[in-house]
Design an enzyme around this catalytic site. Structure first.
Site, mmCIF file in Angstrom:
data_model
loop_
_atom_site.group_PDB
_atom_site.id
_atom_site.type_symbol
_atom_site.label_atom_id
_atom_site.label_comp_id
_atom_site.label_asym_id
_atom_site.label_seq_id
_atom_site.Cartn_x
_atom_site.Cartn_y
_atom_site.Cartn_z
ATOM 1 C CG ASP A 74 0.113 -4.962 1.494
ATOM 2 O OD1 ASP A 74 -0.727 -4.115 1.870
ATOM 3 O OD2 ASP A 74 1.325 -4.878 1.786
ATOM 4 C CD GLN A 106 -3.036 -0.706 2.331
ATOM 5 O OE1 GLN A 106 -3.140 -1.533 3.214
ATOM 6 N NE2 GLN A 106 -3.731 0.425 2.322
ATOM 7 C CG HIS A 107 0.164 3.620 2.317
ATOM 8 N ND1 HIS A 107 -1.133 4.077 2.330
ATOM 9 C CD2 HIS A 107 0.299 2.829 3.421
ATOM 10 C CE1 HIS A 107 -1.758 3.598 3.394
ATOM 11 N NE2 HIS A 107 -0.915 2.837 4.063
#
Length: 476
Positions: free
Chosen positions: A231, A78-79
């Site tokens: 994820d 992520q991110h």
């Protein structure tokens, strides 16, 4: 006899790409592949997106079933901020979720509107991990690269686009950017950080396909490609989580989360109010320092990771890479309460306790306010650390809960495989995973909750102050 239908699930994580070829009917894993990533170890945490693509093609080919797969999906870390130029090439290495250089930009964003307003809009209080803070950092520190950027993607978006040619994402992963709301992209936030909505991918609804596999790849041309997801959302799918069932993941980072029907809102910032990959929500708390930090401390002590000893009054806060929960982006590790009779094994156990503390302290917050209590359900313990006896005992002792260890492994890739299989079977991905019985595993009875240790760690955090989180540029 019906022909076997094969799907491939991909987990593009921080350190590597894993791929599983799975029988869509039984859930049997037919083949696996893995390829490593390189991550910088300097001031920031960066990775070249092009190597993720090379790793994906290598891992998929290594399953031995790529040309037979009818559908595929990608679960990604992520991110991460992926910036692309007009040719679709990375402008610079991606800024990863655990790059804390954007902490000042996150603080400025919080100051602009206040935590409660950010939570109302996007579900989370901006921290260094969120993509919106990373884009703000890039605009401030590398304006020439921001100007050269024509498309912004998350890691899984980038890989899905390489597979299909379609710029698409899903509600789960995009909910961790800091610029998405349940109604779509927040244009006021995009204006605030100087980001054009035209640079962002289309957000697909649950169950939608992003497209089909292009020609010239190790996968079969025309195979369906699911929207993919982040994820943590993929792992929730891989477990087939029902609302209220908590899960704790022990990996390089630590996460604790649960699927809830109600949208979470925590102005304290402890819990991020993410969406899941379906139509529900995934309140989640995350720590930067988990198994890797504890293993590093074990190495410094010259002990095997399982060589823990009970007793003693030491506290170890293993915040070696800054910390996200609690929000201490410049933190360093702290050892305190040592005596002449403190042993190395007791210090190692204290490191386990310190790493698990924030996750377990956030567990009630994850479930609060959603109508999903989950108090009687066992805690599902997943990730690499879940196989370790010391980790299992630590979580049971500090949580006071029963713990189940699912036998299924590589749950992010397995969740992506369930998402791919759902395109073929007309089921929901979590229904596919439950049919595959992915959450089954040994159940460990609860232990008496060690409130003395919990209170000792909480008290240390309250008193530590600048020793734990010195000002930026002075971290030691």
């Amino acid at each position: 006899m019906a022909a076997q239908r094969i799907v491939i699930g991909i987990d593009s994580s921080t350190q590597s790409t894993k791929a599983l070829a799975v029988d869509a009917e039984s859930g049997a894993v037919l083949g696996t592949g893995r390829a490593a990533h390189e991550v910088t170890t300097g001031e920031g945490r960066e990775s070249d997106p092009a190597q993720w693509w090379r790793a994906l093609t290598e891992a998929v080919a290594a399953t031995g079933h790529a040309e037979r797969a009818e559908a595929v999906a990608v679960g990604g870390q992520q991110h991460g901020l992926v910036t692309l130029d007009a040719r679709g090439a990375p402008v610079r290495p991606a800024l990863l979720w655990n790059d804390v250089r954007s902490a000042p930009q996150a603080a400025a964003l919080r100051e602009r509107w206040g935590a409660a307003e950010w939570v109302r809009r996007v579900g989370s209080v901006p921290g260094a991990a969120l993509t919106v803070a990373k884009w703000a950092w890039l605009r401030e520190n590398e304006p020439h690269r921001a100007e050269a950027t024509t498309a912004v993607r998350l890691p899984h978006d980038y890989l899905t686009e390489r597979l299909t040619g379609t710029a698409a994402t899903d509600r789960g992963d995009v909910s961790g950017t800091g610029w998405w709301t349940p109604e779509g992209y927040d244009r006021e936030i995009l204006d605030l950080v100087g980001l054009d909505e035209a640079m962002l991918p289309t957000v697909l609804g649950p169950g939608r396909a992003a497209g089909t596999v292009r020609s010239g790849l190790p996968l079969r041309e025309g195979a369906l490609v699911a929207a993919g997801t982040g994820d943590n959302m993929a792992a929730a799918l891989g477990l087939g989580l029902r609302p209220g069932q908590p899960a704790l993941s022990l990996g390089t980072s630590g996460t604790v989360y649960a699927v809830t029907r109600g949208r979470p809102q925590d102005p304290s910032g402890t819990v991020s109010g993410f969406a899941d990959a379906l139509g529900n929500w995934l309140p989640l708390a995350c720590t930067l320092n988990c198994t890797l930090a504890v293993d590093r401390i074990a190495a410094l002590l010259g002990r095997d990771r399982e060589e823990v000893e009970p007793g003693g009054g030491a506290v170890v806060l293993p915040y070696l890479d800054g910390e996200r929960t609690p929000d201490l982006p410049y933190s360093a590790g702290l050892f305190t309460g040592l005596r002449h009779d403190t042993t190395g094994g007791q210090l190692l156990q204290a490191a386990y306790d310190g790493a698990a503390y924030s996750l377990l302290a956030a567990l009630d917050d994850v479930l609060a306010g959603s109508g999903e209590e989950g108090a009687e359900l066992p805690l599902l313990l997943i990730g690499g650390g879940a196989r370790g006896t010391a980790w299992q005992h630590t979580v049971r002792r500090l949580s006071g809960r029963a713990v189940r260890i699912p036998e299924a492994q590589e749950l992010v890739a397995l969740g992506a495989a369930a998402q791919a299989a759902a395109l073929l079977t007309d089921e929901q991905p979590d229904e596919v995973a439950r049919r595959w019985r992915t959450a089954e595993g040994p159940l460990h009875a609860p232990l008496p909750r060690d409130t003395e240790t919990l209170e000792r760690i909480a008290g240390t955090l309250e008193r530590a102050g600048a020793l734990v989180d010195p000002p930026a540029g002075r971290a030691t």
